[in-house]
Design an enzyme around this catalytic site. Structure first.
Site, PDB file in Angstrom:
ATOM      1  N   ALA A  44       0.820  -1.209   0.000  1.00 44.49           N
ATOM      2  CA  ALA A  44       0.000   0.000   0.000  1.00 44.49           C
ATOM      3  C   ALA A  44       0.850   1.255   0.000  1.00 44.49           C
ATOM      4  O   ALA A  44       0.477   2.280  -0.578  1.00 44.49           O
ATOM      5  CB  ALA A  44      -0.922  -0.010   1.223  1.00 44.49           C
ATOM      6  N   ARG A  47       6.962  -0.041  -2.925  1.00 44.66           N
ATOM      7  CA  ARG A  47       7.263  -1.133  -3.844  1.00 44.66           C
ATOM      8  C   ARG A  47       8.703  -1.580  -3.606  1.00 44.66           C
ATOM      9  O   ARG A  47       9.572  -0.762  -3.286  1.00 44.66           O
ATOM     10  CB  ARG A  47       7.086  -0.679  -5.297  1.00 44.66           C
ATOM     11  CG  ARG A  47       5.676  -0.199  -5.601  1.00 44.66           C
ATOM     12  CD  ARG A  47       5.407  -0.162  -7.089  1.00 44.66           C
ATOM     13  NE  ARG A  47       6.143   0.888  -7.791  1.00 44.66           N
ATOM     14  CZ  ARG A  47       5.649   2.090  -8.060  1.00 44.66           C
ATOM     15  NH1 ARG A  47       4.435   2.402  -7.650  1.00 44.66           N
ATOM     16  NH2 ARG A  47       6.355   2.971  -8.725  1.00 44.66           N
ATOM     17  N   LEU A  48       8.944  -2.865  -3.769  1.00 44.06           N
ATOM     18  CA  LEU A  48      10.282  -3.407  -3.564  1.00 44.06           C
ATOM     19  C   LEU A  48      10.794  -3.985  -4.867  1.00 44.06           C
ATOM     20  O   LEU A  48      10.127  -4.820  -5.491  1.00 44.06           O
ATOM     21  CB  LEU A  48      10.262  -4.492  -2.483  1.00 44.06           C
ATOM     22  CG  LEU A  48      11.634  -5.056  -2.106  1.00 44.06           C
ATOM     23  CD1 LEU A  48      12.437  -4.025  -1.300  1.00 44.06           C
ATOM     24  CD2 LEU A  48      11.489  -6.343  -1.297  1.00 44.06           C
ATOM     25  N   ASP A 184       5.243  -5.384  12.648  1.00 43.92           N
ATOM     26  CA  ASP A 184       4.587  -6.304  11.708  1.00 43.92           C
ATOM     27  C   ASP A 184       5.349  -7.626  11.668  1.00 43.92           C
ATOM     28  O   ASP A 184       5.742  -8.105  10.603  1.00 43.92           O
ATOM     29  CB  ASP A 184       4.515  -5.675  10.315  1.00 43.92           C
ATOM     30  CG  ASP A 184       3.654  -6.485   9.345  1.00 43.92           C
ATOM     31  OD1 ASP A 184       2.792  -7.249   9.825  1.00 43.92           O
ATOM     32  OD2 ASP A 184       3.843  -6.364   8.122  1.00 43.92           O
TER      33      ASP A 184
END
Length: 292
Positions: A44, A47-48, A184
């Site tokens: 969201a 970007r990787l 996370d």
């Protein structure tokens, strides 16, 4: 911020050039010297990409936070700068203190990207699920119902998973010890980096292991991480990991709680206080589940 288009010649020679990507590339990945990038994941907020750093022989991961068109440009730039710098500082602190995380190679907070070490291997989630699948097939071959047999760590064949749980507990304990809360924690955000050639497994794995659980734990994705010495925050961190583990690897939930707690205690002196807080967090979680 508009991405810079690569030169026409690069677009022709590069099968993964800008025009072949679903999203506009960050400017740094459009330069002629840049190795063709591969989009690994799209979240969201970021970007990787997999690319290289300085030399084609040095793989790297580039995390890019693209501009948000729905947000005011000044606010968007300020938030992006803050989040990129905060994550880079947390990773740098972890590296200094010996916590297993990727190294930071370069940061451009104004452009919204951070270049990091590429961690080879598979997520711990993949290795654990492969191991549980083999365990289920083995039980079924013996005439048992595979899913009905929980993994408790008491059997000889459970040693591999017990060793992995201990490595996870130790890594999380070291992270909490230096005042970092991940935000996370899941087995998807832990990589199993293969051991160096010639290095013997010191984790108690058996000689007939297929290697699916071998490797050093490297914690990744610190986009929601923060610096905190609050025992409550640490307990919530453990609770998130516990619930994620129970959801993804339900057959080994009992083993997770028992082994992770012991390894966490060994790595972090304040663990008894945090684990007591964890009990309170669990109670609140159960109440929310009952109320709905």
């Amino acid at each position: 911020m508009a991405a810079v288009s690569p030169p026409p010649q690069q677009q022709q020679n590069n099968p993964q050039s800008h025009e072949h990507h679903e999203f506009p590339l960050p400017a740094i990945l459009t330069y002629p010297s840049s190795t063709p990038p591969t989009l690994i994941t799209q979240g969201a907020e970021a970007r990787l990409y997999k690319t290289t750093y300085l030399l084609p022989s040095i793989p790297s991961a580039l995390k890019y936070r693209p501009p948000k068109a729905w947000r005011h440009p000044v606010l968007d730039a300020r938030l992006t700068r803050h989040r990129i710098l905060a994550e880079a500082r947390i990773l740098a602190k972890c590296r200094r203190e010996g916590v297993p995380v990727p190294a930071v190679y370069a940061v451009d907070e104004a452009a919204g990207w951070m270049m990091m070490e590429w961690v080879s291997g598979a997520p711990a989630r993949v290795g654990i699920n492969e191991w549980l699948k083999r365990r289920k097939e083995s039980e079924e071959a013996k005439g048992h119902e595979g899913d009905a047999v929980p993994v408790t760590g008491d059997r000889e064949e459970d040693k591999e998973l017990v060793a992995l749980m201990r490595r996870i507990g130790s890594a999380v304990g070291r992270m909490h010890k230096v005042g970092i809360v991940h935000g996370d924690l899941t087995t998807s955000n832990m990589m199993l980096r293969p051991w160096e050639k010639g290095r013997g497994p010191s984790n108690g794995t058996t000689s007939n292991s297929d290697g699916s659980l071998d490797g050093d734990i490297v914690i990744i994705d610190f986009g929601l991480a923060s610096q905190s010495s609050s025992d409550e925050d640490r307990a919530v961190d453990l609770y998130v990991l516990e619930r994620a583990f129970a959801s993804t690897h339900s057959r080994a939930e009992e083993l997770f709680t028992r082994v992770l707690d012991s390894a966490y205690r060994e790595a972090f002196k304040q663990a008894p206080i945090v684990l007591k807080k964890l009990e309170e967090v669990r109670m609140r979680g159960r109440k929310r589940s009952m109320i709905g």
